[in-house]
Design an enzyme around this catalytic site. Structure first.
Site, PDB file in Angstrom:
ATOM      1  N   HIS A   1     -14.781  -6.670  63.429  1.00  0.00           N
ATOM      2  CA  HIS A   1     -14.849  -7.927  64.184  1.00  0.00           C
ATOM      3  C   HIS A   1     -16.001  -7.793  65.185  1.00  0.00           C
ATOM      4  CE1 HIS A   1     -10.339  -9.257  63.786  1.00  0.00           C
ATOM      5  NE2 HIS A   1     -11.099 -10.102  63.113  1.00  0.00           N
TER       6      HIS A   1
ATOM      7  N   CYS B   1      -9.131  -7.856  72.196  1.00  0.00           N
ATOM      8  CA  CYS B   1      -8.345  -8.379  71.066  1.00  0.00           C
ATOM      9  C   CYS B   1      -7.050  -9.035  71.552  1.00  0.00           C
ATOM     10  CB  CYS B   1      -7.969  -7.270  70.095  1.00  0.00           C
ATOM     11  SG  CYS B   1      -9.357  -6.415  69.380  1.00  0.00           S
TER      12      CYS B   1
ATOM     13  N   ARG C   1     -14.654 -10.257  58.183  1.00  0.00           N
ATOM     14  CA  ARG C   1     -13.560 -11.212  58.353  1.00  0.00           C
ATOM     15  C   ARG C   1     -14.057 -12.664  58.272  1.00  0.00           C
ATOM     16  NH1 ARG C   1      -8.941  -8.729  60.597  1.00  0.00           N
ATOM     17  NH2 ARG C   1      -8.879  -6.628  59.755  1.00  0.00           N
TER      18      ARG C   1
ATOM     19  N   ASP D   1       0.814  -8.187  64.214  1.00  0.00           N
ATOM     20  CA  ASP D   1      -0.529  -8.241  64.812  1.00  0.00           C
ATOM     21  C   ASP D   1      -0.718  -9.447  65.731  1.00  0.00           C
ATOM     22  OD1 ASP D   1      -1.877  -5.947  63.996  1.00  0.00           O
ATOM     23  OD2 ASP D   1      -2.551  -6.822  62.096  1.00  0.00           O
TER      24      ASP D   1
ATOM     25  N   ARG E   1      -1.446 -11.939  58.091  1.00  0.00           N
ATOM     26  CA  ARG E   1      -1.619 -12.533  59.423  1.00  0.00           C
ATOM     27  C   ARG E   1      -1.667 -14.062  59.394  1.00  0.00           C
ATOM     28  NH1 ARG E   1      -5.643  -9.918  63.620  1.00  0.00           N
ATOM     29  NH2 ARG E   1      -4.221 -11.163  64.899  1.00  0.00           N
TER      30      ARG E   1
HETATM   31  N1  ARG Z   1      -4.827  -5.218  63.111  1.00  0.00           N
HETATM   32  C1  ARG Z   1      -5.580  -6.366  63.505  1.00  0.00           C
HETATM   33  C2  ARG Z   1      -6.459  -6.833  62.359  1.00  0.00           C
HETATM   34  O1  ARG Z   1      -7.011  -5.985  61.682  1.00  0.00           O
HETATM   35  C3  ARG Z   1      -6.391  -6.066  64.708  1.00  0.00           C
HETATM   36  C4  ARG Z   1      -7.138  -7.252  65.203  1.00  0.00           C
HETATM   37  C5  ARG Z   1      -7.908  -6.940  66.414  1.00  0.00           C
HETATM   38  N2  ARG Z   1      -8.427  -8.114  66.996  1.00  0.00           N
HETATM   39  C6  ARG Z   1      -9.702  -8.289  67.351  1.00  0.00           C
HETATM   40  N3  ARG Z   1      -9.995  -9.358  68.019  1.00  0.00           N
HETATM   41  N4  ARG Z   1     -10.628  -7.425  67.032  1.00  0.00           N
HETATM   42  O2  ARG Z   1      -6.608  -7.995  62.111  1.00  0.00           O
END
Ligand code: ARG
Length: 284
Positions: free
Chosen positions: A180, A277, A151, A80, A105
């Site tokens: 997000h 993203c 998040r 990612d 991550r």
């Molecule tokens: N697979 C990643 C996650 O879930 C995607 C992140 C996408 N980034 C964003 N800025 N929305 O963390």
């Protein structure tokens, strides 16, 4: 303006782009190996070569529009890492790094911290709270709009205000598909009369009222715009890079004098990502 030009853009104010500085990380190791948002399905095949092609198209679009793109090298085992927006919030030379919620991550944060340190950024602070950076922070030039709910920890909003020295407005996200802030809202034009686009249904009732109060002339997105990740756009004040499916939103932006640039991001969307993203902005 000539008479013909005036007729072509009947009610739109002219928009002026400003040159941006972006940081991106190539999707060489991109994959969907785990599921940390509802878009991700590890059983669905991902074409990494196609992701690289779509990412190259995004990067060359920025360059064609006159923007600067710097690259952070991709790391094996971090599928990612292409989503560079999650790894830092940079305003006026101050860098607030990131702290990921998902252990998968977590290691990305240090690669970006080092990248900033090697480039001579003196004020690099790593957050003590979960902070997914520009994934959940949108800078209007005056206010830092900050999302939480899935998040970024709400306590990270206060930490961002303290480290970056900018006023933060906390917003609550309520729909897991829009996990997000940058999947539900983006800044079209920065400055004292900033303009945004957003999908109201992704926000709590109180947050919606805050957005209505702060941005009465916002571009309001609908379900069709949001469900292709159309709110994950990148604007330079005039040109707005969007997923190609976001045709309804593109039409509304055109009415407001913006110039939509539609791109295919199908592979990156399999991970819940789009143009924004993949793009960290170094805000002056
Ligand atoms: N697979 C990643 C996650 O879930 C995607 C992140 C996408 N980034 C964003 N800025 N929305 O963390």
């Amino acid at each position: 303006m000539t008479v013909t030009a005036a007729l072509e853009t009947p009610c739109a104010e002219p928009r002026t782009p400003t040159r941006r500085r972006f940081v991106m990380c190539p999707p060489e190791h991109f994959a969907v190996e785990y599921a940390i948002n509802p878009w991700m399905n590890p059983d669905e095949p991902v074409d990494t070569a196609l992701a690289v092609q779509q990412w190259n198209e995004l990067k060359s679009t920025y360059e064609r529009l006159g923007h600067e793109v710097q690259q952070v090298p991709a790391q094996p085992g971090l599928p990612d890492m292409v989503f560079a927006a999650n790894s830092g919030t940079v305003i006026g030379g101050r860098v607030l790094g990131s702290r990921f919620r998902a252990p998968e991550r977590a290691a990305e944060a240090e690669h970006f911290r080092r990248w900033f340190a090697e480039r001579g950024y003196r004020e690099v602070v790593m957050p003590s709270r979960i902070n997914e950076a520009e994934g959940d922070f949108a800078w209007t030039g005056e206010l830092l709009l900050a999302g939480s709910g899935f998040r970024t920890d709400p306590a990270a909003h206060a930490e961002a205000q303290e480290v970056l020295g900018v006023p933060v407005v906390s917003l609550s996200l309520v729909d897991a598909r829009y996990y997000h802030l940058d999947t539900a809202l983006f800044v079209l034009d920065k400055g004292p009369r900033a303009q945004i686009a957003y999908y109201p249904e992704a926000f709590s009732a109180g947050s919606r009222r805050v957005l209505e109060r702060l941005f009465p002339d916002a571009v309001i997105a609908d379900e069709a715009d949001a469900s292709c990740l159309g709110l994950n756009g990148v604007s330079d004040g005039r040109n707005v890079v969007l997923p190609q499916e976001a045709t309804g939103l593109a039409g509304r932006l055109r009415e407001r004098g913006y110039e939509p640039v539609l791109l295919d991001i199908s592979e990156l969307r399999k991970s819940g990502g789009g143009p924004k993203c993949c793009t960290m902005e170094l805000h002056g």
